[in-house]
Enzyme design. Structure first.
Site, PDB file in Angstrom:
ATOM      1  N   GLU A  49      63.776  40.521  65.282  1.00  8.74           N
ATOM      2  CA  GLU A  49      63.879  39.545  63.991  1.00  8.74           C
ATOM      3  C   GLU A  49      63.155  40.299  62.729  1.00  8.74           C
ATOM      4  OE1 GLU A  49      65.383  37.127  63.601  1.00  8.74           O
ATOM      5  OE2 GLU A  49      65.839  36.312  65.909  1.00  8.74           O
ATOM      6  N   TYR A 132      61.130  31.651  58.473  1.00  6.61           N
ATOM      7  CA  TYR A 132      62.320  32.078  59.327  1.00  6.61           C
ATOM      8  C   TYR A 132      62.049  32.782  60.678  1.00  6.61           C
ATOM      9  CZ  TYR A 132      66.007  34.731  61.311  1.00  6.61           C
ATOM     10  OH  TYR A 132      66.725  35.299  62.444  1.00  6.61           O
ATOM     11  N   ASP A 150      68.005  30.718  57.668  1.00  8.71           N
ATOM     12  CA  ASP A 150      68.072  32.077  57.359  1.00  8.71           C
ATOM     13  C   ASP A 150      69.150  32.231  56.228  1.00  8.71           C
ATOM     14  OD1 ASP A 150      70.542  32.141  58.278  1.00  8.71           O
ATOM     15  OD2 ASP A 150      70.486  34.384  59.069  1.00  8.71           O
TER      16      ASP A 150
END
Length: 302
Positions: A49, A132, A150
Site C-alpha cells: 500500500e 486510505y 482512494d
DNA sequence: AAACCGTGGAG
DNA sequence: TCTCCAAGGTT
C-alpha cells in the site's frame, strides 16, 4: 472466486444492489496481483500500500517482492539503515515514503510487539499511514470490514452516484457514502472494498472510461446524464521539469549509486542553478534522506 | 488548505 | 513532443 450470496434478486437484475454487481464483476475481472494472494500477511499488505501511493502497479511489483524477501517482517526492517531502505526503494519515487515505512516498522516493533495493528487509529498513528492506507491494511491485510476510499473510488462514486465527470476532493463523508453501497454480508463487503478500486483502475478510469464493458453502466448517473463535462475548477497538473522535485531526484540518484561519500563537485555536475541546487540539497538533509560527513562530503544516512 | 514531494509509461 | 496521470501523506 466469489461464493454464493444471499441475494433476494437474480444476478444482473436492475434491482440487484450496485455493490453486489461490482463484487460479482470483480470475481471475473480482477488482476492477479501478488499482494492479493490468500495468506498475504498484513506487513506485506502495508508495504504494498505504501509503495502504491502515487506509483503504478507495474513498477511496484518487482520492488515489493525483493523488499519482502529481504525484510519479511517489521522487526527485520526495523534493523535496516535508512541508506539500505533508500537504495532498496530504487526509483519508485517519493523516497520519503521509504524512510517513513522504515519508521513505521520501528514503531510496530516497539509499540505493537512486531505485529501490524488492525485498528484504524493505531494504523493512522504510524508514519506515512493516512486515511486510505490505514483502512486498506485493516481491510485487505486483516480481513476487517472497512470502507476504503482512494482516488479510484472517489471517481467511481462521483460518476455512478453523483453524475459528475471527476472526483471531488476527498472528504470525511466519502467513507459513509461508500459504506452505504457495500453489501450486507461481511465477506462480500470486504471484497467490495477492493472491487470498487479495481473498477476505477480498469474500467472507470480517469482518461477514457470504458463504459461499454462497465458492469453498472445501466445505472450510472453520469452515463445516464449523457457524460456531462467536468464543470468545477480545472485541477492543476503538477509540473516536474525544472522543479525542485527533479533536482532532488538527480541529487539522490548520485548518492544512491555511490558506494562512498561524494564530494560536492559530484553533485554540482547534475544541476547548473547553484541556488536551486543548494536549496534542494538542504531540503534533502532536512528530510533525512542525505547526511553530510565531517569532512564535508555527502552520502545517504548509514 | 493549497502546495509540495519522484518517476516513467501511455496516449 | 508534451500532457496526463498512477492504491496519498504531510505540512
Amino acid at each position: 472466486m466469489s461464493s454464493a450470496r444471499p441475494s433476494p434478486v437474480p444476478p444482473g437484475s436492475s434491482a440487484d444492489p450496485v455493490g453486489e454487481v461490482v463484487v460479482d464483476w470483480y470475481a471475473g475481472a480482477a488482476r492477479d496481483l501478488p499482494w492479493r494472494e490468500p495468506g498475504t500477511d498484513p506487513w506485506a499488505v502495508l508495504v504494498s500500500e505504501v509503495m502504491l501511493q502515487q506509483t503504478p502497479v507495474a513498477r511496484v511489483e518487482p520492488v515489493w517482492r525483493s523488499w519482502l524477501d529481504r525484510w519479511p517482517t517489521p522487526a527485520a526492517m526495523a534493523g535496516a539503515s535508512p541508506a539500505e531502505v533508500i537504495r532498496a526503494w530504487g526509483k519508485l519515487g517519493y523516497p520519503r515514503r521509504a524512510l517513513r515505512l522504515r519508521e513505521a516498522a520501528v514503531a510496530i516493533t516497539e509499540r505493537h510487539g512486531g505485529v501490524v495493528p488492525a485498528e484504524i487509529d493505531e494504523l493512522e498513528a504510524l508514519p506515512g499511514v493516512g486515511t486510505y492506507t490505514a483502512r486498506a491494511v485493516s481491510c485487505f491485510g486483516h480481513g476487517r470490514r472497512q470502507p476504503v476510499v482512494d482516488t479510484n473510488v472517489r471517481r467511481v462514486v462521483a460518476r455512478l452516484v453523483h453524475g459528475r465527470a471527476e472526483a471531488a476532493p476527498a472528504r470525511a463523508s466519502d467513507l459513509v457514502d461508500i459504506a452505504a453501497l457495500a453489501p450486507e454480508d461481511d465477506a462480500r463487503a470486504i471484497r467490495f472494498s477492493v472491487a470498487v478500486m479495481e473498477l476505477g483502475a480498469l474500467v472507470c478510469v480517469a482518461g477514457t472510461p470504458r463504459c461499454p464493458v462497465c458492469p453498472v453502466k445501466d445505472r450510472c448517473a453520469w452515463r445516464l446524464a449523457g457524460h456531462p463535462a467536468h464543470d468545477g475548477p480545472p485541477r492543476r497538473v503538477q509540473k516536474f521539469a525544472g522543479t525542485d522535485r527533479q533536482v532532488r531526484g538527480r541529487l539522490l540518484d548520485v548518492l544512491r549509486a555511490a558506494s562512498a561519500p561524494v564530494e560536492e563537485d559530484a553533485l554540482t555536475a547534475v544541476w547548473d542553478d547553484a541556488v536551486q541546487r543548494s536549496r534542494c540539497l538542504d531540503s534533502l538533509l532536512v528530510d533525512g534522506l542525505v547526511v553530510q560527513t565531517d569532512d564535508g562530503r555527502f552520502s545517504l544516512p548509514e
